[in-house]
Write a protein that holds these residues in place. Structure first.
Motif, PDB file in Angstrom:
ATOM      1  N   GLN A 161      -3.265  -5.030 -14.150  1.00 13.82           N
ATOM      2  CA  GLN A 161      -2.609  -4.435 -12.996  1.00 13.82           C
ATOM      3  C   GLN A 161      -3.013  -5.124 -11.688  1.00 13.82           C
ATOM      4  OE1 GLN A 161      -3.713  -0.333 -12.803  1.00 13.82           O
ATOM      5  NE2 GLN A 161      -5.859  -0.728 -12.309  1.00 13.82           N
ATOM      6  N   ASP A 162      -4.188  -5.774 -11.688  1.00 11.54           N
ATOM      7  CA  ASP A 162      -4.600  -6.498 -10.484  1.00 11.54           C
ATOM      8  C   ASP A 162      -3.735  -7.716 -10.223  1.00 11.54           C
ATOM      9  OD1 ASP A 162      -6.611  -4.713 -10.034  1.00 11.54           O
ATOM     10  OD2 ASP A 162      -8.181  -5.920 -10.964  1.00 11.54           O
ATOM     11  N   LEU A 163      -2.980  -8.155 -11.240  1.00 13.59           N
ATOM     12  CA  LEU A 163      -2.130  -9.335 -11.090  1.00 13.59           C
ATOM     13  C   LEU A 163      -0.778  -9.013 -10.472  1.00 13.59           C
ATOM     14  CD1 LEU A 163      -2.800 -11.074 -14.518  1.00 13.59           C
ATOM     15  CD2 LEU A 163      -3.732 -11.723 -12.300  1.00 13.59           C
ATOM     16  N   LYS A 164      -0.479  -7.720 -10.303  1.00 17.47           N
ATOM     17  CA  LYS A 164       0.851  -7.368  -9.782  1.00 17.47           C
ATOM     18  C   LYS A 164       0.835  -6.202  -8.794  1.00 17.47           C
ATOM     19  CE  LYS A 164       1.780  -4.380 -13.778  1.00 17.47           C
ATOM     20  NZ  LYS A 164       2.699  -4.083 -14.901  1.00 17.47           N
ATOM     21  N   ARG A 165      -0.328  -5.548  -8.617  1.00 14.80           N
ATOM     22  CA  ARG A 165      -0.360  -4.346  -7.788  1.00 14.80           C
ATOM     23  C   ARG A 165      -0.489  -4.690  -6.319  1.00 14.80           C
ATOM     24  NH1 ARG A 165      -4.993  -0.033  -8.965  1.00 14.80           N
ATOM     25  NH2 ARG A 165      -6.256  -1.757  -8.133  1.00 14.80           N
ATOM     26  N   LEU A 166       0.439  -4.157  -5.507  1.00 10.56           N
ATOM     27  CA  LEU A 166       0.387  -4.346  -4.059  1.00 10.56           C
ATOM     28  C   LEU A 166       0.948  -3.076  -3.423  1.00 10.56           C
ATOM     29  CD1 LEU A 166      -0.327  -6.336  -1.802  1.00 10.56           C
ATOM     30  CD2 LEU A 166       2.021  -7.139  -1.849  1.00 10.56           C
ATOM     31  N   ARG A 167       0.060  -2.134  -3.146  1.00 10.91           N
ATOM     32  CA  ARG A 167       0.484  -0.830  -2.635  1.00 10.91           C
ATOM     33  C   ARG A 167       0.634  -0.874  -1.116  1.00 10.91           C
ATOM     34  NH1 ARG A 167      -4.461   2.121  -5.535  1.00 10.91           N
ATOM     35  NH2 ARG A 167      -5.340   0.101  -4.898  1.00 10.91           N
ATOM     36  N   ARG A 168       1.861  -0.635  -0.661  1.00  9.79           N
ATOM     37  CA  ARG A 168       2.138  -0.670   0.776  1.00  9.79           C
ATOM     38  C   ARG A 168       2.296   0.720   1.381  1.00  9.79           C
ATOM     39  NH1 ARG A 168       7.048  -4.850   1.141  1.00  9.79           N
ATOM     40  NH2 ARG A 168       7.538  -3.924  -0.875  1.00  9.79           N
ATOM     41  N   ASP A 169       2.140   1.750   0.560  1.00 11.19           N
ATOM     42  CA  ASP A 169       2.324   3.113   1.043  1.00 11.19           C
ATOM     43  C   ASP A 169       1.020   3.893   1.114  1.00 11.19           C
ATOM     44  OD1 ASP A 169       1.908   3.104  -1.652  1.00 11.19           O
ATOM     45  OD2 ASP A 169       3.436   4.595  -2.143  1.00 11.19           O
ATOM     46  N   ARG A 170      -0.110   3.183   1.030  1.00  8.18           N
ATOM     47  CA  ARG A 170      -1.412   3.844   1.020  1.00  8.18           C
ATOM     48  C   ARG A 170      -2.262   3.447   2.228  1.00  8.18           C
ATOM     49  NH1 ARG A 170      -3.077   4.940  -4.288  1.00  8.18           N
ATOM     50  NH2 ARG A 170      -5.049   5.604  -3.352  1.00  8.18           N
ATOM     51  N   GLY A 171      -1.655   2.846   3.218  1.00 10.87           N
ATOM     52  CA  GLY A 171      -2.399   2.461   4.399  1.00 10.87           C
ATOM     53  C   GLY A 171      -2.811   0.998   4.402  1.00 10.87           C
ATOM     54  N   ALA A 172      -3.282   0.539   5.566  1.00 12.52           N
ATOM     55  CA  ALA A 172      -3.603  -0.871   5.753  1.00 12.52           C
ATOM     56  C   ALA A 172      -4.777  -1.314   4.889  1.00 12.52           C
ATOM     57  CB  ALA A 172      -3.899  -1.151   7.229  1.00 12.52           C
ATOM     58  N   ARG A 173      -5.771  -0.440   4.732  1.00 10.88           N
ATOM     59  CA  ARG A 173      -6.962  -0.854   4.000  1.00 10.88           C
ATOM     60  C   ARG A 173      -6.660  -1.071   2.515  1.00 10.88           C
ATOM     61  NH1 ARG A 173     -12.963   1.947   4.390  1.00 10.88           N
ATOM     62  NH2 ARG A 173     -14.004   0.543   2.932  1.00 10.88           N
ATOM     63  N   VAL A 174      -5.908  -0.157   1.903  1.00 11.57           N
ATOM     64  CA  VAL A 174      -5.540  -0.320   0.494  1.00 11.57           C
ATOM     65  C   VAL A 174      -4.641  -1.538   0.316  1.00 11.57           C
ATOM     66  CG1 VAL A 174      -4.307   0.739  -1.445  1.00 11.57           C
ATOM     67  CG2 VAL A 174      -5.821   2.134   0.001  1.00 11.57           C
ATOM     68  N   PHE A 175      -3.710  -1.729   1.235  1.00 12.86           N
ATOM     69  CA  PHE A 175      -2.828  -2.890   1.164  1.00 12.86           C
ATOM     70  C   PHE A 175      -3.635  -4.187   1.253  1.00 12.86           C
ATOM     71  CE2 PHE A 175      -0.377  -6.140   3.463  1.00 12.86           C
ATOM     72  CZ  PHE A 175       0.671  -6.321   2.577  1.00 12.86           C
ATOM     73  N   ALA A 176      -4.592  -4.254   2.190  1.00 17.46           N
ATOM     74  CA  ALA A 176      -5.419  -5.457   2.333  1.00 17.46           C
ATOM     75  C   ALA A 176      -6.263  -5.689   1.086  1.00 17.46           C
ATOM     76  CB  ALA A 176      -6.307  -5.333   3.566  1.00 17.46           C
ATOM     77  N   HIS A 177      -6.786  -4.606   0.493  1.00 20.81           N
ATOM     78  CA  HIS A 177      -7.595  -4.745  -0.728  1.00 20.81           C
ATOM     79  C   HIS A 177      -6.747  -5.304  -1.867  1.00 20.81           C
ATOM     80  CE1 HIS A 177      -9.243  -3.310  -4.601  1.00 20.81           C
ATOM     81  NE2 HIS A 177     -10.421  -3.579  -4.040  1.00 20.81           N
ATOM     82  N   ASP A 178      -5.541  -4.749  -2.059  1.00 17.86           N
ATOM     83  CA  ASP A 178      -4.668  -5.235  -3.131  1.00 17.86           C
ATOM     84  C   ASP A 178      -4.245  -6.672  -2.882  1.00 17.86           C
ATOM     85  OD1 ASP A 178      -4.883  -2.795  -4.314  1.00 17.86           O
ATOM     86  OD2 ASP A 178      -2.879  -2.089  -3.769  1.00 17.86           O
ATOM     87  N   LEU A 179      -3.938  -6.997  -1.629  1.00 19.32           N
ATOM     88  CA  LEU A 179      -3.531  -8.366  -1.299  1.00 19.32           C
ATOM     89  C   LEU A 179      -4.670  -9.343  -1.553  1.00 19.32           C
ATOM     90  CD1 LEU A 179      -1.303 -10.188  -0.073  1.00 19.32           C
ATOM     91  CD2 LEU A 179      -2.318  -9.745   2.166  1.00 19.32           C
ATOM     92  N   HIS A 180      -5.871  -8.956  -1.180  1.00 19.16           N
ATOM     93  CA  HIS A 180      -7.052  -9.790  -1.391  1.00 19.16           C
ATOM     94  C   HIS A 180      -7.264 -10.055  -2.886  1.00 19.16           C
ATOM     95  CE1 HIS A 180     -10.826 -11.488   0.116  1.00 19.16           C
ATOM     96  NE2 HIS A 180     -11.442 -10.948  -0.944  1.00 19.16           N
ATOM     97  N   THR A 181      -7.170  -8.999  -3.687  1.00 15.67           N
ATOM     98  CA  THR A 181      -7.348  -9.143  -5.137  1.00 15.67           C
ATOM     99  C   THR A 181      -6.231  -9.962  -5.749  1.00 15.67           C
ATOM    100  OG1 THR A 181      -8.448  -6.985  -5.196  1.00 15.67           O
ATOM    101  CG2 THR A 181      -7.644  -7.871  -7.277  1.00 15.67           C
ATOM    102  N   LEU A 182      -4.995  -9.704  -5.309  1.00 17.62           N
ATOM    103  CA  LEU A 182      -3.832 -10.408  -5.856  1.00 17.62           C
ATOM    104  C   LEU A 182      -3.930 -11.907  -5.621  1.00 17.62           C
ATOM    105  CD1 LEU A 182      -1.128  -9.446  -7.217  1.00 17.62           C
ATOM    106  CD2 LEU A 182      -0.079  -9.762  -4.983  1.00 17.62           C
ATOM    107  N   ILE A 183      -4.247 -12.296  -4.389  1.00 17.80           N
ATOM    108  CA  ILE A 183      -4.351 -13.723  -4.070  1.00 17.80           C
ATOM    109  C   ILE A 183      -5.508 -14.350  -4.830  1.00 17.80           C
ATOM    110  CG2 ILE A 183      -4.807 -15.395  -2.232  1.00 17.80           C
ATOM    111  CD1 ILE A 183      -3.387 -13.537  -0.308  1.00 17.80           C
ATOM    112  N   GLY A 184      -6.636 -13.649  -4.877  1.00 17.14           N
ATOM    113  CA  GLY A 184      -7.789 -14.191  -5.582  1.00 17.14           C
ATOM    114  C   GLY A 184      -7.507 -14.454  -7.042  1.00 17.14           C
ATOM    115  N   ARG A 185      -6.744 -13.551  -7.688  1.00 12.25           N
ATOM    116  CA  ARG A 185      -6.428 -13.722  -9.103  1.00 12.25           C
ATOM    117  C   ARG A 185      -5.427 -14.856  -9.335  1.00 12.25           C
ATOM    118  NH1 ARG A 185     -10.338 -12.254 -12.241  1.00 12.25           N
ATOM    119  NH2 ARG A 185     -11.041 -10.134 -11.870  1.00 12.25           N
ATOM    120  N   TRP A 186      -4.362 -14.877  -8.581  1.00 10.28           N
ATOM    121  CA  TRP A 186      -3.304 -15.867  -8.812  1.00 10.28           C
ATOM    122  C   TRP A 186      -3.695 -17.254  -8.319  1.00 10.28           C
ATOM    123  CZ3 TRP A 186       0.711 -15.508 -11.930  1.00 10.28           C
ATOM    124  CH2 TRP A 186       1.179 -14.253 -12.293  1.00 10.28           C
TER     125      TRP A 186
END
Length: 493
Positions: A157-182
């Motif tokens: 799920q870390d390869l595709k999860r990008l939550r934009r409805d949970r606030g800036a901090r959750v979005f930044a965390h998902d984006l950080h993980t997504l980029i790091g994985r890919w």
């Protein structure tokens, strides 16, 4: 037992990112643009500077060199090709007489505004010490990659999860993980080649004196190769350079000539060197060279990275791999270059999202360290993005001193950030300036390209449009997150 090591790794990851994050962002963002250095030089020259018609024969370039006051004895002619749209005449390796139109020899604008970002990435404008410092930052990047990989799980799920409805901090965390994985393999490539680029040169300089006491230049002779032995020939007849290039292409299939260098031209022991890129071999024109006797065109030596040992070939491959020079790849070179550029921009976003998370974790304390880093992130990172966009927009308008636009915009951003209180930082303004300036630069350059009937540089314009759209999208997301946070705070109150 496992909690303590993980906590230590987390502290290392966050601490190193907090200390070096802003500089890493500057290096990665300027590095992305450095990959398109030659394209940007052509872009800054404008559509009217693109060559029209076939290139002049080499014999005419010798006459042009004489007219420009250059001696032919040690002249180097840098040829135009798919990655270099102009001809340069160089009296020495560091002295080239500007950019010349391949079709008629007229002098063109230098396009040296692109050198600002290139030199910022390569040496921070402080020469060889800067190269070493940036290589050390490559080691820092590798340390952060290791720590980040150890902290994140291998969940799909870390390869595709990008939550934009949970606030800036959750979005930044998902984006950080997504980029790091890919982008993991590319991040390793950036870190390893960046570390070896400067530290390898430093090691060569440091060991040369020990390997060859009293004659350290012999180390570079071993690395680059000695001049070929040329027996003086009677007469003064010189080989036809265009025919020589033609024979070189036949003798070395898949070789793309980039430079023709004359050595002792006009003397009995003269010789000619053709250097370039060999298809299928990750190397540069420094190492791929063919030598010919000037009197009759007979081949007298060949130097190549091929067959020189695995470690030496790996060291030679660092430069083309780091700066995305994939002309040695037979078919997918342009695609690899585009992916390399996108991964470099993604790496810059990775660092920026990590800095945001670091700041958010310490926002409630809001100490002096938090305020300083916040201003560095917004003014140093956001200011660089805005200054780059302003530089390109000013280049499209062809107005004034372009270096002044870049440094002035970046300095103005830093001063504005320092003048504003921490909780009212002008990030919205910087993103708006960056987005609008990127779009304006692309539109203005495209309009000029249509007027001159040449769209050879449309990929650069497309990248600028995408960068502008991304900055404006980020601005919209930031406004949305800010409004949501204010609404949540009002409901709590």
């Amino acid at each position: 037992m496992m909690g303590a090591p993980r906590a230590l790794v987390q502290r290392v990851h966050a601490g190193v990112g907090g200390v070096f994050g802003v500089v890493l962002f500057v290096i990665l963002l300027s590095g992305a643009w450095s990959m398109a250095h030659e394209d940007l030089r052509a872009w800054f020259r404008g559509p009217s500077a693109l060559a029209q018609g076939p290139a002049l024969p080499l014999s005419q370039w010798l006459g042009i060199a004489r007219e420009r006051g250059l001696a032919l004895g040690e002249l180097r002619i840098r040829l135009a090709d798919s990655g270099h749209s102009v001809v340069e005449l160089c009296g020495s390796p560091t002295d080239c007489s500007g950019a010349l139109d391949p079709a008629n020899g007229r002098e063109l604008a230098s396009g040296d505004a692109a050198d600002i970002l290139f030199n910022l990435h390569k040496s921070l404008f402080i020469g060889f010490p800067g190269r070493v410092l940036i290589s050390l930052l490559g080691v820092v990047l590798l340390l952060m990659i290791w720590a980040g990989s150890a902290l994140h799980s291998g969940r799909l799920q870390d390869l595709k999860r990008l939550r934009r409805d949970r606030g800036a901090r959750v979005f930044a965390h998902d984006l950080h993980t997504l980029i790091g994985r890919w982008c993991g393999p590319w991040l390793l490539l950036f870190g390893v080649t960046g570390a070896l680029s400067g530290l390898g040169a430093l090691g060569t300089l440091g060991l040369a004196g020990q390997a060859f006491p009293g004659a350290p230049q012999q180390a570079f002779m071993q690395l680059l190769g000695a001049p070929p032995p040329i027996s003086p020939q009677a007469g003064t007849t010189q080989v036809d350079l265009d025919q020589l290039l033609h024979r070189d292409a036949i003798a070395h299939p898949g070789f793309s000539a980039q430079n023709v260098a004359l050595h002792h031209w006009g003397e009995p022991g003269a010789w000619v060197e053709v250097s370039g890129i060999q298809q299928g071999l990750p190397s540069t024109a420094v190492f791929e060279r063919h030598a010919y006797r000037a009197s009759d065109g007979e081949a007298v030596g060949t130097r190549s990275a091929s067959g020189r040992g695995v470690w030496l070939q790996a060291f030679i491959a660092v430069q083309p791999l780091h700066f995305a020079d994939y002309r040695w790849v037979p078919y997918a070179g342009p695609l690899l270059r585009a992916v390399h550029f996108a991964m470099a921009l993604a790496a810059a976003v990775l660092v920026l999202s990590g800095l945001y998370l670091w700041l958010e974790r310490r926002r409630l304390k809001a100490g002096a360290g938090w305020q300083v880093l916040l201003r560095l992130v917004v003014g140093g990172g956001g200011g660089l993005l805005a200054a780059t966009a302003v530089l390109l927009c000013a280049g499209a308008l062809a107005g004034g001193n372009l270096a002044w636009w870049f440094w002035g915009s970046w300095l103005a951003s830093l001063l504005l950030v320092c003048a504003m209180p921490p909780r009212r930082q002008p990030l919205h303004l910087l993103l708006a300036v960056a987005g609008l300036a990127f779009v304006a630069a692309a539109v203005l350059h495209l309009a000029g390209s249509f007027r001159h009937g040449s769209l050879a540089l449309w990929p650069v314009d497309l990248v600028l449009l995408l960068c502008g759209a991304s900055a404006l999208w980020a601005l919209r997301q930031l406004i949305s997150f800010t409004r949501a946070a204010r609404a949540a705070a009002a409901n709590v109150a």
